[in-house]
Motif scaffolding. Structure first.
Motif, PDB file in Angstrom:
ATOM      1  N   GLU A  52       0.825  -1.204   0.000  1.00 35.68           N
ATOM      2  CA  GLU A  52       0.000   0.000   0.000  1.00 35.68           C
ATOM      3  C   GLU A  52       0.861   1.257   0.000  1.00 35.68           C
ATOM      4  O   GLU A  52       1.904   1.317   0.648  1.00 35.68           O
ATOM      5  N   ALA A  53       0.415   2.264  -0.723  1.00 37.82           N
ATOM      6  CA  ALA A  53       1.182   3.508  -0.829  1.00 37.82           C
ATOM      7  C   ALA A  53       1.463   4.108   0.541  1.00 37.82           C
ATOM      8  O   ALA A  53       0.640   4.030   1.455  1.00 37.82           O
ATOM      9  N   ASN A  54       2.627   4.719   0.657  1.00 40.09           N
ATOM     10  CA  ASN A  54       3.061   5.315   1.917  1.00 40.09           C
ATOM     11  C   ASN A  54       2.152   6.483   2.313  1.00 40.09           C
ATOM     12  O   ASN A  54       1.936   7.405   1.550  1.00 40.09           O
ATOM     13  N   THR A  55       1.651   6.430   3.546  1.00 40.53           N
ATOM     14  CA  THR A  55       0.763   7.487   4.034  1.00 40.53           C
ATOM     15  C   THR A  55       1.449   8.370   5.068  1.00 40.53           C
ATOM     16  O   THR A  55       0.811   9.197   5.697  1.00 40.53           O
ATOM     17  N   GLY A  56       2.750   8.170   5.264  1.00 39.66           N
ATOM     18  CA  GLY A  56       3.469   9.013   6.210  1.00 39.66           C
ATOM     19  C   GLY A  56       3.269   8.629   7.655  1.00 39.66           C
ATOM     20  O   GLY A  56       3.247   9.489   8.534  1.00 39.66           O
ATOM     21  N   ALA A  57       3.118   7.340   7.936  1.00 38.97           N
ATOM     22  CA  ALA A  57       2.861   6.895   9.296  1.00 38.97           C
ATOM     23  C   ALA A  57       4.104   7.014  10.178  1.00 38.97           C
ATOM     24  O   ALA A  57       5.236   7.038   9.709  1.00 38.97           O
ATOM     25  N   LEU A  58       3.864   7.083  11.486  1.00 37.49           N
ATOM     26  CA  LEU A  58       4.922   7.163  12.482  1.00 37.49           C
ATOM     27  C   LEU A  58       4.933   5.868  13.277  1.00 37.49           C
ATOM     28  O   LEU A  58       3.913   5.423  13.787  1.00 37.49           O
ATOM     29  N   TYR A  59       6.102   5.230  13.364  1.00 36.43           N
ATOM     30  CA  TYR A  59       6.226   3.952  14.057  1.00 36.43           C
ATOM     31  C   TYR A  59       7.235   4.068  15.192  1.00 36.43           C
ATOM     32  O   TYR A  59       8.086   4.957  15.196  1.00 36.43           O
ATOM     33  N   SER A  60       7.122   3.140  16.139  1.00 38.29           N
ATOM     34  CA  SER A  60       8.003   3.176  17.289  1.00 38.29           C
ATOM     35  C   SER A  60       8.513   1.778  17.609  1.00 38.29           C
ATOM     36  O   SER A  60       7.800   0.788  17.434  1.00 38.29           O
ATOM     37  N   ARG A  61       9.760   1.701  18.065  1.00 36.17           N
ATOM     38  CA  ARG A  61      10.302   0.432  18.525  1.00 36.17           C
ATOM     39  C   ARG A  61      11.417   0.693  19.522  1.00 36.17           C
ATOM     40  O   ARG A  61      12.006   1.769  19.549  1.00 36.17           O
ATOM     41  N   LYS A  62      11.691  -0.307  20.354  1.00 36.20           N
ATOM     42  CA  LYS A  62      12.792  -0.222  21.302  1.00 36.20           C
ATOM     43  C   LYS A  62      14.079  -0.597  20.586  1.00 36.20           C
ATOM     44  O   LYS A  62      14.108  -1.499  19.765  1.00 36.20           O
ATOM     45  N   PHE A  63      15.141   0.112  20.918  1.00 41.35           N
ATOM     46  CA  PHE A  63      16.410  -0.076  20.228  1.00 41.35           C
ATOM     47  C   PHE A  63      17.522   0.013  21.262  1.00 41.35           C
ATOM     48  O   PHE A  63      17.491   0.859  22.144  1.00 41.35           O
ATOM     49  N   THR A  64      18.498  -0.874  21.188  1.00 43.53           N
ATOM     50  CA  THR A  64      19.595  -0.881  22.154  1.00 43.53           C
ATOM     51  C   THR A  64      20.849  -0.254  21.540  1.00 43.53           C
ATOM     52  O   THR A  64      21.327  -0.689  20.500  1.00 43.53           O
ATOM     53  N   ILE A  65      21.359   0.772  22.191  1.00 40.48           N
ATOM     54  CA  ILE A  65      22.566   1.467  21.748  1.00 40.48           C
ATOM     55  C   ILE A  65      23.588   1.414  22.875  1.00 40.48           C
ATOM     56  O   ILE A  65      23.342   1.921  23.973  1.00 40.48           O
ATOM     57  N   ASP A  66      24.724   0.777  22.608  1.00 41.73           N
ATOM     58  CA  ASP A  66      25.796   0.677  23.598  1.00 41.73           C
ATOM     59  C   ASP A  66      25.286   0.172  24.941  1.00 41.73           C
ATOM     60  O   ASP A  66      25.639   0.697  26.009  1.00 41.73           O
ATOM     61  N   GLY A  67      24.410  -0.833  24.871  1.00 45.21           N
ATOM     62  CA  GLY A  67      23.891  -1.446  26.089  1.00 45.21           C
ATOM     63  C   GLY A  67      22.737  -0.715  26.730  1.00 45.21           C
ATOM     64  O   GLY A  67      22.181  -1.172  27.730  1.00 45.21           O
ATOM     65  N   GLU A  68      22.338   0.420  26.175  1.00 44.35           N
ATOM     66  CA  GLU A  68      21.230   1.208  26.730  1.00 44.35           C
ATOM     67  C   GLU A  68      20.033   1.155  25.795  1.00 44.35           C
ATOM     68  O   GLU A  68      20.166   1.378  24.597  1.00 44.35           O
ATOM     69  N   GLN A  69      18.856   0.852  26.361  1.00 49.82           N
ATOM     70  CA  GLN A  69      17.651   0.755  25.543  1.00 49.82           C
ATOM     71  C   GLN A  69      17.012   2.128  25.369  1.00 49.82           C
ATOM     72  O   GLN A  69      16.819   2.864  26.334  1.00 49.82           O
ATOM     73  N   ILE A  70      16.709   2.468  24.120  1.00 56.73           N
ATOM     74  CA  ILE A  70      16.044   3.740  23.836  1.00 56.73           C
ATOM     75  C   ILE A  70      14.762   3.470  23.056  1.00 56.73           C
ATOM     76  O   ILE A  70      14.592   2.410  22.461  1.00 56.73           O
ATOM     77  N   SER A  71      13.862   4.437  23.075  1.00 54.04           N
ATOM     78  CA  SER A  71      12.631   4.343  22.297  1.00 54.04           C
ATOM     79  C   SER A  71      12.812   5.191  21.045  1.00 54.04           C
ATOM     80  O   SER A  71      13.014   6.403  21.127  1.00 54.04           O
ATOM     81  N   LEU A  72      12.777   4.530  19.896  1.00 49.93           N
ATOM     82  CA  LEU A  72      13.015   5.205  18.620  1.00 49.93           C
ATOM     83  C   LEU A  72      11.706   5.365  17.859  1.00 49.93           C
ATOM     84  O   LEU A  72      10.962   4.408  17.701  1.00 49.93           O
ATOM     85  N   GLN A  73      11.437   6.582  17.408  1.00 51.47           N
ATOM     86  CA  GLN A  73      10.272   6.838  16.570  1.00 51.47           C
ATOM     87  C   GLN A  73      10.744   7.109  15.148  1.00 51.47           C
ATOM     88  O   GLN A  73      11.629   7.923  14.930  1.00 51.47           O
ATOM     89  N   VAL A  74      10.149   6.389  14.201  1.00 51.92           N
ATOM     90  CA  VAL A  74      10.525   6.512  12.789  1.00 51.92           C
ATOM     91  C   VAL A  74       9.346   7.085  12.012  1.00 51.92           C
ATOM     92  O   VAL A  74       8.279   6.468  11.947  1.00 51.92           O
ATOM     93  N   GLN A  75       9.533   8.264  11.439  1.00 50.75           N
ATOM     94  CA  GLN A  75       8.501   8.885  10.615  1.00 50.75           C
ATOM     95  C   GLN A  75       8.740   8.480   9.168  1.00 50.75           C
ATOM     96  O   GLN A  75       9.703   8.908   8.541  1.00 50.75           O
ATOM     97  N   ASP A  76       7.894   7.608   8.650  1.00 43.98           N
ATOM     98  CA  ASP A  76       8.001   7.146   7.267  1.00 43.98           C
ATOM     99  C   ASP A  76       7.286   8.173   6.393  1.00 43.98           C
ATOM    100  O   ASP A  76       6.080   8.093   6.175  1.00 43.98           O
TER     101      ASP A  76
END
Length: 202
Positions: free
Chosen positions: A16-40
């Motif tokens: 389906e065509a991109n509608t510009g949705a915003l997604y979130s996932r947990k991501f580990t950087i150097d042993g620290e967990q962060i919440s990353l939001q990705v605006q497609d």
């Protein structure tokens, strides 16, 4: 395709065509967990016979709230590469003084015979814009995509540490809608169904 690869490790050739949705996932950087939001974000194009970009207002809202940017282009489509410099200029008009991490990501690295943009050109532009450069293939591997996102997140982490929590000032724009993984799951399900495959729960 790159965002889907990053979030789900799956590749869907057409959906389906991109509608510009915003997604979130947990991501580990150097042993620290962060919440990353990705605006497609929706597609951006150049205006006819100019070097100015044509984009939806949603793009401006996304630019205002973003802490980092990934410029994606196809190595098989020179026009997708050509709009990156005007897009960067547009971002600098919104953030004239900010030092925001930038990654130029060349996709379709598996289609070398159809290449229209050389690695040298990509690297030169990344250097000019003050960003980093990588080439990936969303079709062939999720590892390269994951590493690229991780690289940007590491830069974001260093950038946010140096800002000491100072909030960005400027335009007063509405914050993007909350992350919606259900929308991504629906898009994947529709794509799989259209290909005659059974939908898989993510």
């Amino acid at each position: 395709a790159l965002v889907v690869r990053f979030l789900t490790k799956r590749f869907i050739g057409d959906y389906e065509a991109n509608t510009g949705a915003l997604y979130s996932r947990k991501f580990t950087i150097d042993g620290e967990q962060i919440s990353l939001q990705v605006q497609d974000t929706p597609f951006v194009s150049l205006e006819d016979d100019t070097d100015s970009i044509c984009c939806q207002e949603q793009i401006n809202r996304s630019i205002y709230w973003a802490d980092g940017f990934i410029f994606v282009f196809s190595i098989t489509d020179y026009e997708s590469f050509r709009l990156l410099r005007p897009l960067h200029q547009h971002i600098r008009r919104i953030h004239p003084n900010a030092n925001i991490p930038l990654l130029l990501m060349a996709n379709k690295g598996d289609l070398l015979r159809a290449r229209q943009v050389s690695s040298k050109e990509g690297l030169q532009l990344a250097t000019e814009l003050g960003g980093t450069y990588c080439e990936v293939s969303a079709r062939e591997s999720c590892e390269g995509v994951h590493e690229a996102f991780q690289q940007l997140c590491q830069e974001l982490s260093r950038s946010s540490s140096s800002c000491n929590g100072e909030k960005r000032r400027g335009l007063h724009l509405v914050r993007p809608k909350s992350p919606n993984m259900q929308d991504l799951k629906r898009r994947l399900k529709q794509a799989l169904t259209s290909k005659g495959k059974s939908a898989t729960t993510l």
